[in-house]
Scaffold this active site. Structure first.
Site, short mmCIF file in Angstrom:
data_model
loop_
_atom_site.label_atom_id
_atom_site.label_comp_id
_atom_site.label_asym_id
_atom_site.label_seq_id
_atom_site.Cartn_x
_atom_site.Cartn_y
_atom_site.Cartn_z
N CYS A 60 0.76 -1.11 0.05
CA CYS A 60 -0.02 0.01 0.20
C CYS A 60 0.92 1.29 0.10
O CYS A 60 0.50 2.17 -0.35
CB CYS A 60 -0.88 -0.18 1.18
SG CYS A 60 -2.13 -0.97 1.20
N ARG A 77 0.08 8.36 -3.63
CA ARG A 77 -0.62 7.20 -3.58
C ARG A 77 -1.45 6.76 -2.05
O ARG A 77 -2.82 6.21 -2.20
CB ARG A 77 -0.04 5.75 -3.82
CG ARG A 77 -0.80 4.45 -4.02
CD ARG A 77 0.08 3.26 -4.37
NE ARG A 77 -0.70 2.21 -4.38
CZ ARG A 77 -0.21 0.78 -4.59
NH1 ARG A 77 1.01 0.72 -4.71
NH2 ARG A 77 -1.01 -0.09 -4.58
#
Length: 307
Positions: free
Chosen positions: A204, A250
């Site tokens: 992630c 992100r």
């Protein structure tokens, strides 16, 4: 028998292009079939394990691309390599080959694919040295170094590098969103926003993409700026901050999607799309740094021409 002699024996002329390369390869395999059988026995099971365990993950998705482009880089230099190929020292080659094979056997038995890949590659390099000599390996130094990215690095080494960066990225994202008025807090790599709790895991945070970006960056730098190693080194150092910035964006995207649209949306299609977007931003960032640094490149080229 070296590669140049193989060409001479068959009467084949070294031509440019893939067809002549494959003609030479077929001739060499036919004349040295036992050697190629041994290398295939060594390499094929390892590459199958690497493809299964690494290339199917985000961290190792660049592997097939690196393998294909690495072979292409070698093919570009194969004619020059044939012209200077001379067998290397057998004693030195065996001294390099035996430890690599022992390490390979250990990794194969213990199923440690990270060690197995590098040990197998080391054994193949030892064979290459004995067959073609040090001059060929110096000529092909970049493709041989670049192909190391085919194999996954040890997880412990990746964790040592990425863990501090994960903590820093999660802290920076929390501080920015808190400043913008979001109900967010966190500790370490855990982020709490509203009723949702997120763990900024390696994937992630996107920091495993540093490996992919380094491979792509190396390829880009070598193809475009091979003659100017100082400028190439500068671009390589620029990959790290570009990748960290893209990974930070992100994390922000995923946190905001989770807060506004729910956890299911963030962990579904949008999660994968954010990863692709992050990678595209990183690659474009490298191109942008290259374009902005063109005056510096021109100055270095002028200095090199005067030297």
């Amino acid at each position: 028998m070296n590669a140049h002699a193989d060409i001479a024996e068959t009467g084949a002329k070294p031509l440019t292009g893939p067809a002549s390369f494959w003609t030479w390869l077929a001739t060499h395999v036919r004349n040295n079939w036992l050697l190629w059988l041994g290398m295939a026995t060594l390499a094929l099971p390892t590459m199958a394990s690497v493809a299964r365990d690494s290339w199917s993950t985000e961290q190792g998705a660049h592997g097939p691309i690196v393998l294909a482009t690495g072979i292409w880089l070698i093919m570009r230099q194969w004619r020059n390599a044939l012209a200077i190929a001379q067998p290397g020292s057998t004693a030195l080659g065996i001294a390099l080959l035996i430890p690599a094979l022992l390490l390979y056997a250990f990794a194969r038995v213990t199923n440690i694919v990270e060690i197995e890949g590098f040990a197998m590659y080391g054994a193949l390099l030892a064979v290459l040295y004995m067959q073609a000599g040090g001059a060929v390996m110096r000529l092909l130094w970049f493709p041989l170094l670049y192909l190391l990215f085919v194999f996954p690095p040890p997880d412990t080494a990746v964790a040592m590098v990425t863990q501090p960066l994960k903590i820093w990225i999660s802290r920076a994202a929390i501080d920015l969103l808190f400043f913008l008025g979001y109900p967010i807090a966190g500790s370490g790599v855990t982020i709490q926003i509203g009723q949702y709790q997120l763990l900024v895991a390696a994937a992630c945070a996107g920091l495993n993409s540093l490996i992919s970006l380094s491979a792509i960056g190396l390829f880009y730098v070598y193809i475009r700026h091979n003659a100017n190693w100082r400028y190439a080194a500068l671009l390589m150092f620029a990959i790290i901050p570009v990748a960290i910035l893209a990974n930070f964006m992100r994390v922000l995207i995923l946190v905001l999607i989770t807060y506004h649209f729910g956890e299911a949306m963030a962990q579904g299609f949008i999660h994968n799309f954010a990863g692709v977007t992050m990678f595209a931003i990183s690659v474009l960032g490298i191109f942008a740094v290259d374009a902005l640094a063109s005056p510096l490149r021109s100055r270095l080229e002028r200095k090199a021409s005067k030297a």
